[in-house]
Design an enzyme around this catalytic site. Sequence first.
Site, PDB file in Angstrom:
ATOM      1  CE1 TYR A 145     -46.717   5.144 -38.888  1.00  0.00           C
ATOM      2  CE2 TYR A 145     -47.358   3.122 -37.809  1.00  0.00           C
ATOM      3  CZ  TYR A 145     -46.379   3.986 -38.233  1.00  0.00           C
ATOM      4  OH  TYR A 145     -45.065   3.685 -38.012  1.00  0.00           O
ATOM      5  CE  LYS A 196     -38.871  15.853 -31.419  1.00  0.00           C
ATOM      6  NZ  LYS A 196     -37.726  16.053 -30.506  1.00  0.00           N
ATOM      7  CG  ASP A 229     -35.434  13.991 -29.277  1.00  0.00           C
ATOM      8  OD1 ASP A 229     -36.230  13.958 -28.314  1.00  0.00           O
ATOM      9  OD2 ASP A 229     -34.982  15.059 -29.731  1.00  0.00           O
ATOM     10  CG  ASP A 253     -43.989   0.909 -36.110  1.00  0.00           C
ATOM     11  OD1 ASP A 253     -43.449  -0.182 -35.851  1.00  0.00           O
ATOM     12  OD2 ASP A 253     -44.440   1.194 -37.236  1.00  0.00           O
ATOM     13  CG  ASP A 257     -38.917  -2.450 -35.023  1.00  0.00           C
ATOM     14  OD1 ASP A 257     -39.954  -2.876 -34.474  1.00  0.00           O
ATOM     15  OD2 ASP A 257     -38.675  -2.631 -36.232  1.00  0.00           O
TER      16      ASP A 257
END
Length: 371
Positions: A145, A196, A229, A253, A257
């Site tokens: 970001y 990751k 993942d 982020d 959610d």
Amino acid sequence: MTPLNARSIAIVGGDGIGPEVTAQGRRILALVAEKRSLPMKLMDVDYGSDAYKKHGRLLPQSTRVAMSEADAILFGATGGPAFDAIPAPVRKAESLLAVRRDFDLFANLRPVKTMPALYEASSLKRRVLDGVDMVIVRELLGGVYFGEPRGIETLPDGERRGVNTHAYTASQIRRVARAAFDLARTRRGRVCSVAKENVMEAGRLWREEVQSVHDAEYADVELSHMLADNCAMQLVRAPAQFDVIVTDNLFGDILSDCAAMATGSLGMLPSASLGPFQKSERRAALYEPVHGSAPDIAGKGLANPVGSILSVAMMFRFSLGLPAEADLIERAISDALVSGARTADIANGGKHVSTEDMGDVVVSKLTSLLT
Ligand code: NAD
């Protein structure tokens, strides 16, 4: 006149459903202040597309000053169609991302806790919802970001290419790791670091630095590592396994959610964005629900205000030094839900109340608890 030792809170509704839900969080702040005779100064300030219409600025100077003088900020939401129409340089310079950067809000705490009264509203089965009580600690100032270079370019052959850069320094990783380990010490003592590292060099650095901080300073905390993942899958397979998750800006982020659905709705999740402690023991802090401006339901009285109200509870815990009051706010929400009060997002198509009515029920439950 405001008493000298008054705590000042900047109230920033922002865009879309932001002002609607923040109004309910504000009522809770004012109620606790009144019932506990706490000197508190609430400063309502403009931010977002309405501020741009009025002042030609997303973040007027008066808002910036109020936010920097405040002991804490209660924020609503940003974004949406009117926001997207604002010139890109203004959006870039005065966005919520810029506010987070300017106040050095590097640690974003996102608690996810299920309540039996809402099991029916969750998309997950009851058997996996028992005991879900985790905090996702999202690094808020690094990664994709903020990374440079970024942009959309046209290549010599006319093909367009979008570029973003995912980058982390060791010190960015180490300070958010410490925030997660410190938090775990106040909870069940377990941290799961998510990255990751199998395909990303920045992910490998993430894992190495978290492990190094752990080994040197937090050997009493249990540390595990998980690929992002797999973590997404585990959050819907067996979410109760987690205590504290620490992860980067993008994964935090998305994973939060995803985790929200255990609680029944994205509208249920609060957050605290915290800066480093200053010498004075003060730290910049911004509290906001995890959700965005939800343009699809804005202005209709449909928004769930619980995420904002729980953010106020976090403010009492982390900025105002009043954890007992934070507990009471959380209990008032639980009591309101047990009594059957539901906004549309958690009503399973059944009878529901408006944003303000939900606020009324929580205010009434909290009033009983505070007296
Ligand atoms: P969103 O979080 O605004 O909404 C996602 C879905 O959840 C929508 O269907 C919405 O109606 C629902 N929802 C969200 N909050 C709710 C609540 N309190 N009660 C009931 N339902 C709720 O995400 P989006 O639609 O992807 O993004 C909309 C805008 O918000 C975009 O401009 C985005 O950039 C912005 N955004 C801002 C923040 C923030 O302010 N921190 C966070 C995320 C997204």
